[in-house]
Enzyme design. Structure first.
Site, PDB file in Angstrom:
ATOM      1  N   ASP A   1       1.215  -1.088   0.097  1.00 50.69           N
ATOM      2  CA  ASP A   1      -0.014   0.020   0.101  1.00 50.69           C
ATOM      3  C   ASP A   1       1.005   1.223  -0.013  1.00 50.69           C
ATOM      4  OD1 ASP A   1      -2.260  -1.675   0.322  1.00 50.69           O
ATOM      5  OD2 ASP A   1      -2.313  -1.284   2.635  1.00 50.69           O
TER       6      ASP A   1
ATOM      7  N   ASP B   1      -4.946  -3.597   5.190  1.00 51.36           N
ATOM      8  CA  ASP B   1      -5.260  -3.267   6.287  1.00 51.36           C
ATOM      9  C   ASP B   1      -6.951  -3.465   6.546  1.00 51.36           C
ATOM     10  OD1 ASP B   1      -6.142  -1.352   4.696  1.00 51.36           O
ATOM     11  OD2 ASP B   1      -4.774   0.247   5.423  1.00 51.36           O
TER      12      ASP B   1
ATOM     13  N   ASP C   1      -9.374  -6.618   2.545  1.00 53.60           N
ATOM     14  CA  ASP C   1      -8.118  -7.027   1.867  1.00 53.60           C
ATOM     15  C   ASP C   1      -7.685  -8.484   2.549  1.00 53.60           C
ATOM     16  OD1 ASP C   1      -7.232  -4.698   0.640  1.00 53.60           O
ATOM     17  OD2 ASP C   1      -6.378  -4.052   2.556  1.00 53.60           O
TER      18      ASP C   1
HETATM   19  P1  ATP Z   1      -3.549   3.135  -0.132  1.00 53.08           P
HETATM   20  O1  ATP Z   1      -4.174   2.206  -0.775  1.00 53.08           O
HETATM   21  O2  ATP Z   1      -2.193   3.932  -0.721  1.00 53.08           O
HETATM   22  O3  ATP Z   1      -2.973   3.090   1.149  1.00 53.08           O
HETATM   23  P2  ATP Z   1      -5.545   4.342   0.673  1.00 53.08           P
HETATM   24  O4  ATP Z   1      -6.040   3.175   1.006  1.00 53.08           O
HETATM   25  O5  ATP Z   1      -5.721   5.415   1.603  1.00 53.08           O
HETATM   26  O6  ATP Z   1      -4.340   4.357  -0.166  1.00 53.08           O
HETATM   27  P3  ATP Z   1      -8.253   4.673  -0.170  1.00 53.08           P
HETATM   28  O7  ATP Z   1      -8.433   4.525   1.275  1.00 53.08           O
HETATM   29  O8  ATP Z   1      -8.974   3.588  -0.910  1.00 53.08           O
HETATM   30  O9  ATP Z   1      -6.784   4.626  -0.704  1.00 53.08           O
HETATM   31  O10 ATP Z   1      -8.831   5.843  -0.522  1.00 53.08           O
HETATM   32  C1  ATP Z   1      -8.880   5.852  -2.078  1.00 53.08           C
HETATM   33  C2  ATP Z   1      -9.427   7.613  -2.263  1.00 53.08           C
HETATM   34  O11 ATP Z   1     -10.601   7.647  -1.529  1.00 53.08           O
HETATM   35  C3  ATP Z   1      -8.484   8.495  -1.852  1.00 53.08           C
HETATM   36  O12 ATP Z   1      -7.548   8.880  -2.809  1.00 53.08           O
HETATM   37  C4  ATP Z   1      -9.552   9.613  -1.577  1.00 53.08           C
HETATM   38  O13 ATP Z   1      -9.597  10.511  -2.831  1.00 53.08           O
HETATM   39  C5  ATP Z   1     -10.678   9.052  -1.019  1.00 53.08           C
HETATM   40  N1  ATP Z   1     -10.736   8.837   0.358  1.00 53.08           N
HETATM   41  C6  ATP Z   1      -9.753   8.431   1.273  1.00 53.08           C
HETATM   42  N2  ATP Z   1     -10.304   8.651   2.560  1.00 53.08           N
HETATM   43  C7  ATP Z   1     -11.483   9.288   2.377  1.00 53.08           C
HETATM   44  C8  ATP Z   1     -12.526   9.712   3.391  1.00 53.08           C
HETATM   45  N3  ATP Z   1     -12.260   9.298   4.524  1.00 53.08           N
HETATM   46  N4  ATP Z   1     -13.555  10.432   3.016  1.00 53.08           N
HETATM   47  C9  ATP Z   1     -13.714  10.260   1.734  1.00 53.08           C
HETATM   48  N5  ATP Z   1     -12.836  10.062   0.747  1.00 53.08           N
HETATM   49  C10 ATP Z   1     -11.865   9.438   0.939  1.00 53.08           C
END
Ligand code: ATP
Length: 913
Positions: free
Chosen positions: A340, A644, A648
């Site tokens: 990630d 996490d 997953d």
């Molecule tokens: P990585 O996979 O690199 O760890 P991540 O798991 O944080 O990234 P996601 O959590 O899937 O990625 O988030 C994808 C997208 O969703 C982010 O790029 C953001 O635009 C949006 N996002 C993430 N968290 C939130 C939230 N709490 N509220 C609204 N939108 C969110």
């Protein structure tokens, strides 16, 4: 109060079970409410009810553990030999064999005990936690401290920490396989069900040990520990995991086969000695016992177990907690790490750096989560009050948000999601106060963020404007749901092309981009549905967040490249953000990026190609991880995959090494994983790989030392009998050598640190056998060198007219000295041993060698031992000759190593050309 509560579950269970009791009644019976218990009351109840844990199976007692050390075919053979030797009236020999066995068992007992304790301490580091309301505040507490009456909050991926009666649920689905064996999640809701409902239909309660598959819920604890449903079914849990892995089992099998070969060989030698060489049966038997003891690697299994346990401990010290032992071996052959981005490669310390509205782009200054900082337009600081759209953007970002900022000794910290924390700090900089705004515009419903739909929405009520919705999420998503945009003069039609350009511009800087939108709602709306959020939004603007790469991650990525390990970044973030961060991290091929949507369109063959050639995957959903793991594995790679969330878990299970995040990871992910990172840091995975390689190297070293030295000892006697010579060493002396060296020297190799080049060579092939051609060659080559050394020394002594006893004393010392020098040679498999660090060794080696030297001096010069082993003192010049034999052995082996290295390099160049 405590009395009442203690009686309550019993009363309620017999009259009307919790799943049939209405919510208010349950709360009343448990003397609790919406704010949960206060801390004091919780402690009082904890004293009354005891900790929320199941009774654990009692660990094996010390005596049983000690006895278990003898439960081994190799040891049986030795014990039988000792018994027969004793029956023949050779007390000394029998005593020495018994001492070998006892010493072996004692060391195995102490070291395995330490290893088991270390492992259970490491498991303790993974103690589950639970979210509770205590005195009106949401807290994270150890699940063991929960008491009846506690209000527990459940999120996706949580393990239900106790039996709960639900107060509220939202799309909550729980997987109850732990209890019912049914792996399809069941829906939960607070409505009471009939008292007779079977376990699987009790939708108003959750059972301890089950997993939240989706949705959220809040429930009051009705039973803890042994009173829970699972506590009643399985009285005992937590049987100690034994220290067994495929490799160790393979070695056990080998040792067993070797024992049979040795027994067969001994019988043949016995027959030959008696029939062809005219030995008396009794003498021949003693000699054969010597051969058997010399050749059987009785210490090997214990030493290997210890090497493995030391690896686990070293990994834990580097924040990599191994949950399943075979992972220690597999880690050494990892060729691909899929990771990630957020929080693993980056710091997950977010700061809003840019805010973009349809009219202007603002730069936001300030450090970390400190809510003080300025908003600038161009070079100039602005007055946010004069920019109403910016204000609306900040307000929505603060409302559609669950995080709070808190000042601690270490500065400002976030309670909740770091990204949301950054939004709070930003809103504060624009002039909103969290404590005032949130109560003013209370939230009546929400759609929580989910990696599948990538947005979060909240519903608020205001006396002036009525109801409205705030939404934030991935820009593509929000743009697709918006029809209009907010301009300085009011709403205008959306210009998607312009917004996409703005998104690309922010993302190219490596910023995470978030879009924020709003929508008026009918005043009577109390609940939010997906349909409310999916269309008709007005876009307020974009926020660009920086999340710098971790410095250690940059170094770790470099280490991986040197070690032939490919790093692949799999992120939910925007492609351009992912590429910019991948470049900063030094990931091999940062520009070729595949998005989740692109992966969806590929057939199996194309997916395999894409998985192999691409290093950055963006806008992926959890199911893409599983597809990528499968595609890479189909290509034959051994891979580690991080994760996490609850979604997953399948990918973590499927990967060769599933790696869960210790801090932000859910219980579901941890349970599916082989390894948990205590610090969520990519660098810890690489540290674990290094330790994994070291463990494997050390196992190989233990084998490469033990087998040839055993072989050399045995061959010396066999050779003498076959050729018909006087034995250059007596049976009891062979036993002594075994007792002194096998454990004291062999064990030191389990403690070896990584060799300097451990991370400068490609990963080990998965099918590489532990007894590789090289080890077999070594066994033969070194055994022969030992035979030459011992006979050489024996004949030389005899030719100078020394007595048989003197010659034998020299031979015993020569064997021990050669074993010590061989140990130094084996310590470095991939480089020369004649370096300062090679000569100085580790504390373990120095202690081992020091001990052996002392024992050897006693053996040679102490009168009681002289009497026992029939030894004579050795003169100075002979002593020098004995050490000289060791030096020559080391020189020959170093020369062999040099030739092999040259040959390897030549072959490498040849093949490359
Ligand atoms: P990585 O996979 O690199 O760890 P991540 O798991 O944080 O990234 P996601 O959590 O899937 O990625 O988030 C994808 C997208 O969703 C982010 O790029 C953001 O635009 C949006 N996002 C993430 N968290 C939130 C939230 N709490 N509220 C609204 N939108 C969110």
């Amino acid at each position: 109060m405590t009395d009442l509560i203690q009686q309550q579950p019993a009363v309620t269970n017999s009259a009307r079970p919790w799943h049939a009791v209405p919510v208010e009644e349950a709360l009343q019976a448990l003397a609790t409410g919406d704010d949960g218990l206060d801390g004091q009351e919780a402690s009082r109840r904890l004293a009354g009810h005891g900790r929320n844990r199941l009774p654990v199976a009692k660990p094996r007692g010390a005596f049983r553990r000690f006895l278990a050390q003898f439960d081994n075919l190799l040891i049986y053979v030795l014990l039988a030999s000792a018994a027969i030797t004793l029956a023949l009236g050779h007390g000394t020999d029998a005593a020495v064999i018994a001492a070998v066995v006892l010493l072996n068992a004692a060391i195995g007992f102490v070291q395995e005990g330490r290893a088991e304790r270390a492992l259970s301490a490491i498991r303790g580091m993974l103690a589950p936690h639970a979210s509770v309301m205590r005195g009106g505040h949401r807290l994270t507490v150890e699940a063991e401290t929960l008491v009846p009456g506690d209000l527990v909050l459940l999120d996706p991926g949580d393990r239900v920490p106790a039996d709960l009666r639900f107060l509220r649920t939202r799309n909550l689905r729980i997987e109850e396989a732990a209890l019912t064996g049914e792996s399809i999640p069941v829906d939960k809701s607070p409505a009471p069900v009939g008292p007779e409902a079977p376990l699987g239909d009790r939708s108003s309660v959750a059972f301890s040990g089950t997993l939240v598959a989706a949705g959220r819920g809040a429930g009051v604890v009705v039973a803890t520990g042994a009173d829970t449903e699972i506590g009643r079914i399985s009285a005992l849990v937590g049987a100690v995991e034994t220290l067994r892995t495929p490799l160790l089992r393979q070695m056990d099998g080998f040792a067993r086969r070797l024992t049979f070969v040795v027994l067969g060989l001994s019988a043949a030698i016995f027959a030959f000695a008696v029939l062809a060489r005219g030995y008396a049966a009794e003498d021949a038997f003693l000699v054969v016992v010597g051969i058997a003891v010399a050749a059987i690697p009785e210490g090997l299994p214990a030493v290997m177990t210890i090497a493995l346990a030391i690896g686990v401990r070293r990994m834990a010290a580097r924040n990599a907690i191994v949950r399943r032992l075979p992972a220690v071996e597999t880690l050494g052959s990892v060729a691909i790490i899929c990771t990630d981005k957020t929080g693993t490669l980056t710091r997950n310390e977010m700061t809003v750096a840019a805010a973009v509205t349809s009219a202007a782009t603002f730069a936001v200054s300030g450090e970390g989560y400190d809510p003080s900082g300025a908003v600038q337009h161009g070079e100039e600081e602005i007055d946010p009050a004069k920019h109403p759209v910016l204000g609306e953007l900040a307000r929505a970002a603060l409302l559609c948000n669950d995080a709070a900022l808190r000042r601690s000794d270490a500065g400002w910290v976030v309670d909740g999601d770091p990204m949301e924390g950054a939004l709070v700090a930003f809103a504060n900089k624009v002039g909103f106060d969290t404590q005032t705004l949130r109560p003013q515009l209370p939230r009546s419903d929400e759609i929580p963020f989910d990696a599948q739909h990538r947005f979060m929405a909240t519903l608020h009520h205001d006396h002036a404007v009525g109801a409205f919705l705030c939404l934030k999420g991935a820009p593509e998503q929000v743009l697709a749901m918006s029809g209009r945009q907010r301009g300085p003069a009011g709403d205008e039609p959306l210009d998607p092309v312009a917004w996409r350009e703005r998104v690309e511009a922010l993302a190219a800087l490596g910023q995470r981009v978030l879009a924020v939108a709003t929508k008026p709602m009918p005043p009577e709306t109390r609940e939010l549905a997906f349909a409310d959020a999916e269309s008709g939004l007005t876009l307020l603007g974009l926020l660009g967040l920086i999340d710098p790469p971790r410095e250690e991650a940059v170094a770790a990525v470099r280490d991986c490249q040197a070690a032939g390990i490919r790093v692949k970044m799999i992120t939910g973030d925007h492609a351009a953000t992912a590429v910019a961060i991948a470049r900063q991290l030094g990931i091999e091929n940062p520009h070729a990026v595949a998005t989740g949507a692109e992966l969806d369109g590929l057939d199996d063959a194309a997916l395999r190609r894409a998985a192999r050639d691409t290093d950055v995957f963006a806008r992926t959903a959890p199911e893409h991880k599983l597809r990528l793991v499968e595609a890479l594995q189909a290509d034959g790679a051994v891979l580690a995959m991080t994760g996490d969330g609850v979604n997953d878990a399948p990918a973590l299970k499927r990967a060769d090494i599933g790696v869960a995040m210790g801090r932000k990871g859910t219980e579901a992910a941890k349970e599916a994983a082989e390894m948990v990172l205590a610090d969520d840091n990519f660098a810890s995975i690489v540290a674990a790989v290094r330790e994994g390689r070291t463990v494997y190297d050390n196992l190989k070293k233990v084998i490469a030392w033990t087998l040839p030295t055993n072989g050399g000892e045995a061959l010396t006697i066999i050779g003498a009998i076959l050729i018909g010579l006087t034995l250059p060493i007596t049976a009891v002396q062979i036993l002594w050598i075994n007792m002194v060296t096998a454990v004291a020297l062999g064990l030191t190799l389990a403690f070896e640190p990584s060799e300097p080049g451990a991370m400068h060579r490609p990963p080990r092939a998965t099918d590489e056998p532990l007894l590789s051609g090289f080890v077999i060659w070594r066994i033969i080559f070194v055994s022969i060198l030992f035979v030459i050394g011992t006979f050489g020394m024996f004949f030389w002594a005899e030719s100078r007219g020394l007595s048989l006893e003197e010659a034998r004393t020299l031979v015993v010392n020569t064997i021990v000295v050669m074993e010590i020098f061989y140990l130094f040679s084996v310590r470095f498999q991939h480089g020369p041993s004649l370096t300062w660090s090679g000569v100085l060794g580790t504390p373990a080696v120095l202690i081992g060698v020091g001990l052996v030297i002392l024992l050897q001096l006693a053996f040679t010069y102490a009168p009681p031992l002289q009497a026992l082993f029939d030894t004579r003192p050795v003169g100075l010049s002979d002593g020098v000759a004995v050490v000289g034999a060791g030096v020559i052995l080391l020189a020959v082996l170093e020369f062999e190593k040099l030739i092999r290295r040259r040959l390897g390099r030549w072959r490498f160049r040849h093949e490359a050309a």
